[in-house]
Design a protein around this motif. Structure first.
Motif, mmCIF file in Angstrom:
data_model
loop_
_atom_site.group_PDB
_atom_site.id
_atom_site.type_symbol
_atom_site.label_atom_id
_atom_site.label_comp_id
_atom_site.label_asym_id
_atom_site.label_seq_id
_atom_site.Cartn_x
_atom_site.Cartn_y
_atom_site.Cartn_z
ATOM 1 N N PRO A 1 0.851 -1.071 -0.075
ATOM 2 C CA PRO A 1 0.013 0.013 -0.211
ATOM 3 C C PRO A 1 0.914 1.360 0.079
ATOM 4 C CG PRO A 1 -0.743 -1.608 1.824
ATOM 5 C CD PRO A 1 0.711 -2.212 1.068
ATOM 6 N N LYS B 1 1.795 2.215 -6.810
ATOM 7 C CA LYS B 1 0.963 1.027 -8.062
ATOM 8 C C LYS B 1 0.229 1.853 -8.967
ATOM 9 C CE LYS B 1 -1.089 -1.928 -5.463
ATOM 10 N NZ LYS B 1 -0.613 -1.437 -3.791
ATOM 11 N N THR C 1 -8.099 -3.613 -8.350
ATOM 12 C CA THR C 1 -8.988 -4.156 -7.360
ATOM 13 C C THR C 1 -9.423 -3.541 -6.233
ATOM 14 O OG1 THR C 1 -7.349 -5.674 -6.457
ATOM 15 C CG2 THR C 1 -8.457 -6.615 -7.978
ATOM 16 N N GLY C 2 -8.588 -2.516 -5.679
ATOM 17 C CA GLY C 2 -9.145 -1.562 -4.568
ATOM 18 C C GLY C 2 -10.118 -0.844 -5.131
ATOM 19 N N ARG D 1 -13.927 -0.264 -3.749
ATOM 20 C CA ARG D 1 -14.658 0.785 -3.355
ATOM 21 C C ARG D 1 -16.121 1.158 -4.218
ATOM 22 N NH1 ARG D 1 -9.288 1.473 -2.143
ATOM 23 N NH2 ARG D 1 -8.811 2.066 -4.384
ATOM 24 N N LYS E 1 -8.205 -5.362 6.549
ATOM 25 C CA LYS E 1 -7.870 -6.719 6.113
ATOM 26 C C LYS E 1 -8.062 -7.005 4.603
ATOM 27 C CE LYS E 1 -8.632 -8.174 10.634
ATOM 28 N NZ LYS E 1 -7.233 -7.874 11.424
ATOM 29 N N VAL F 1 -10.031 -8.766 1.583
ATOM 30 C CA VAL F 1 -11.292 -9.287 1.126
ATOM 31 C C VAL F 1 -11.085 -10.741 0.636
ATOM 32 C CG1 VAL F 1 -12.979 -8.904 -0.755
ATOM 33 C CG2 VAL F 1 -11.999 -7.096 0.220
ATOM 34 N N GLY G 1 -2.922 -4.192 -7.966
ATOM 35 C CA GLY G 1 -3.321 -4.906 -6.461
ATOM 36 C C GLY G 1 -3.714 -6.128 -6.740
ATOM 37 N N ARG H 1 -2.964 -10.758 -4.574
ATOM 38 C CA ARG H 1 -2.235 -10.160 -3.371
ATOM 39 C C ARG H 1 -2.189 -11.605 -2.653
ATOM 40 N NH1 ARG H 1 -4.592 -4.575 -3.162
ATOM 41 N NH2 ARG H 1 -3.938 -3.776 -1.234
ATOM 42 N N GLN I 1 -4.432 -16.446 -5.188
ATOM 43 C CA GLN I 1 -4.995 -15.357 -6.299
ATOM 44 C C GLN I 1 -4.019 -15.372 -7.589
ATOM 45 O OE1 GLN I 1 -5.597 -11.307 -4.894
ATOM 46 N NE2 GLN I 1 -7.128 -12.050 -3.505
ATOM 47 N N ARG J 1 -2.043 10.549 1.235
ATOM 48 C CA ARG J 1 -3.079 10.339 -0.074
ATOM 49 C C ARG J 1 -4.547 11.158 -0.046
ATOM 50 N NH1 ARG J 1 -2.715 4.437 -2.071
ATOM 51 N NH2 ARG J 1 -3.338 3.826 0.061
ATOM 52 N N ARG K 1 -9.117 8.637 2.154
ATOM 53 C CA ARG K 1 -9.908 7.348 2.424
ATOM 54 C C ARG K 1 -10.096 6.834 3.705
ATOM 55 N NH1 ARG K 1 -6.488 3.194 -1.634
ATOM 56 N NH2 ARG K 1 -6.837 2.140 0.032
ATOM 57 N N ARG L 1 -2.529 -2.871 7.315
ATOM 58 C CA ARG L 1 -2.392 -3.409 5.686
ATOM 59 C C ARG L 1 -0.959 -3.696 5.402
ATOM 60 N NH1 ARG L 1 -4.726 1.828 4.043
ATOM 61 N NH2 ARG L 1 -3.927 1.554 1.845
HETATM 62 N N1 LIG Z 1 -6.360 -8.570 -4.425
HETATM 63 C C1 LIG Z 1 -6.961 -8.229 -3.520
HETATM 64 N N2 LIG Z 1 -7.137 -9.244 -2.389
HETATM 65 C C2 LIG Z 1 -7.942 -8.928 -1.208
HETATM 66 N N3 LIG Z 1 -8.362 -7.948 -1.121
HETATM 67 C C3 LIG Z 1 -8.118 -6.651 -1.808
HETATM 68 C C4 LIG Z 1 -7.512 -6.868 -3.069
HETATM 69 N N4 LIG Z 1 -7.307 -5.795 -3.654
HETATM 70 C C5 LIG Z 1 -7.945 -4.852 -2.935
HETATM 71 N N5 LIG Z 1 -8.355 -5.642 -1.782
HETATM 72 C C6 LIG Z 1 -9.067 -4.746 -0.594
HETATM 73 O O1 LIG Z 1 -9.223 -3.171 -1.026
HETATM 74 C C7 LIG Z 1 -8.482 -2.428 0.137
HETATM 75 C C8 LIG Z 1 -8.022 -1.447 -0.678
HETATM 76 O O2 LIG Z 1 -7.022 -1.717 -1.958
HETATM 77 P P1 LIG Z 1 -5.973 -0.914 -2.292
HETATM 78 O O3 LIG Z 1 -6.852 0.272 -3.051
HETATM 79 O O4 LIG Z 1 -5.247 -1.714 -3.620
HETATM 80 O O5 LIG Z 1 -5.152 -0.421 -1.327
HETATM 81 P P2 LIG Z 1 -3.613 -0.224 -1.370
HETATM 82 O O6 LIG Z 1 -3.306 1.228 -1.397
HETATM 83 O O7 LIG Z 1 -3.581 -0.934 0.091
HETATM 84 O O8 LIG Z 1 -2.724 -1.140 -2.106
HETATM 85 C C9 LIG Z 1 -7.413 -3.498 0.700
HETATM 86 O O9 LIG Z 1 -6.920 -3.195 1.754
HETATM 87 C C10 LIG Z 1 -8.381 -4.752 0.614
HETATM 88 O O10 LIG Z 1 -9.188 -4.770 1.714
#
Ligand SMILES: Nc1ncnc2c1ncn2[C@@H]1O[C@H](COP(=O)(O)OP(=O)(O)O)[C@@H](O)[C@H]1O
Length: 248
Positions: free
Chosen positions: A68, A72, A90-91, A95, A116, A118, A146, A149, A153, A183, A227, A238
């Protein structure tokens, strides 16, 4: 800053969404079965068409990995513009699901706000839907940000999709924390900015790190939001989970 890894290419190409779904249904998932997922799952099994695509006839299929706050999203979105491919984070999918109060929203809100991960089931479900929507619009190629992870996966992805390049971005942990806390997102246009000004002296053979803030244009300035998971306690969680689950 970045370590680049070229993955070996499997010999086939295929409809990514349906393959992800197939692979998900046959994979031993690490997480608990989810009642919401079951209804989506049954619809997945109907869509199992394979579409072979020659790599010459498609755009790049790249993956960006990293902790995080490592950047990226920033680098992936810039490259996507240059290469004319979709940036699939994926984040962002998580959202969007939260914002649209979709079937997983309540569950997701708790997980994300605790820092945590997902479940693989939900994340692959969201990704499959996004890839399918892209297919329908005639999208070709992508940069995935992302995902993957977890080992699970990564194994599913490797099994179903030709990945041409994996970029693994790295940065020291104190800087990652500062960048996450700096951020900001424009509540209107959705663009990401960063108010942190990083200036770390080089020491012990490590280079200096100088990263000026990425400030928004004037019209976004009054609409910036942070966020809910970019607070110190959640970022620390995280980063801990990333080190446990996403690095070998
Ligand atoms: N590939 C993934 N597997 C599981 N959870 C994910 C994944 N991508 C995103 N998430 C969930 O979405 C949240 C935000 O992700 P992201 O925007 O990529 O944050 P970060 O800035 O932590 O990289 C993560 O903390 C997690 O809960």
């Amino acid at each position: 800053m970045a370590a680049l890894t070229r993955l070996s290419k499997p010999t086939f190409s295929s409809s990514m969404a349906s393959l992800l779904r197939r692979s998900l249904s046959s994979s031993a998932m690490a997480s608990e079965p989810n009642p919401n997922f079951q209804s989506h799952h049954s619809s997945f099994s109907r869509n199992t068409n394979l579409v072979r695509k020659d790599p010459k006839d498609r755009n790049v299929q790249w993956v960006f990995l990293g902790c995080p706050g490592v950047g990226k999203g920033t680098y992936a979105s810039r490259l996507c513009k240059l290469l004319d491919v979709p940036h699939i984070a994926t984040g962002d999918l998580v959202r969007e699901e939260l914002a649209s109060a979709g079937p997983f929203a309540q569950q997701l809100s708790e997980i994300v706000n605790q820092g945590k991960l997902v479940s693989d089931e939900i994340i692959i479900n969201l990704l499959s839907k996004r890839l399918e929507a892209g297919d329908a619009k005639g999208e070709s190629g992508f940069i995935l940000d992302g995902f993957p992870r977890t080992i699970n996966q990564a194994e599913i992805l490797e099994e179903v999709i030709d990945i041409d390049l994996v970029v693994n971005l790295k940065l020291r942990e104190d800087v990652l924390m500062e960048k996450c806390l700096g951020r900001r997102i424009c509540g209107q246009c959705g663009k990401n900015f960063n108010v942190a000004s990083i200036n770390v002296k080089g020491e012990n053979g490590h280079p200096a790190i100088i990263m000026p803030p990425l400030l928004p244009p004037a019209h976004c300035m009054s609409k910036l939001v942070t966020r809910s998971d970019d607070v110190e306690e959640v970022v620390a969680e995280r980063l801990k989970i990333y080190n446990e689950k996403s690095t070998c």
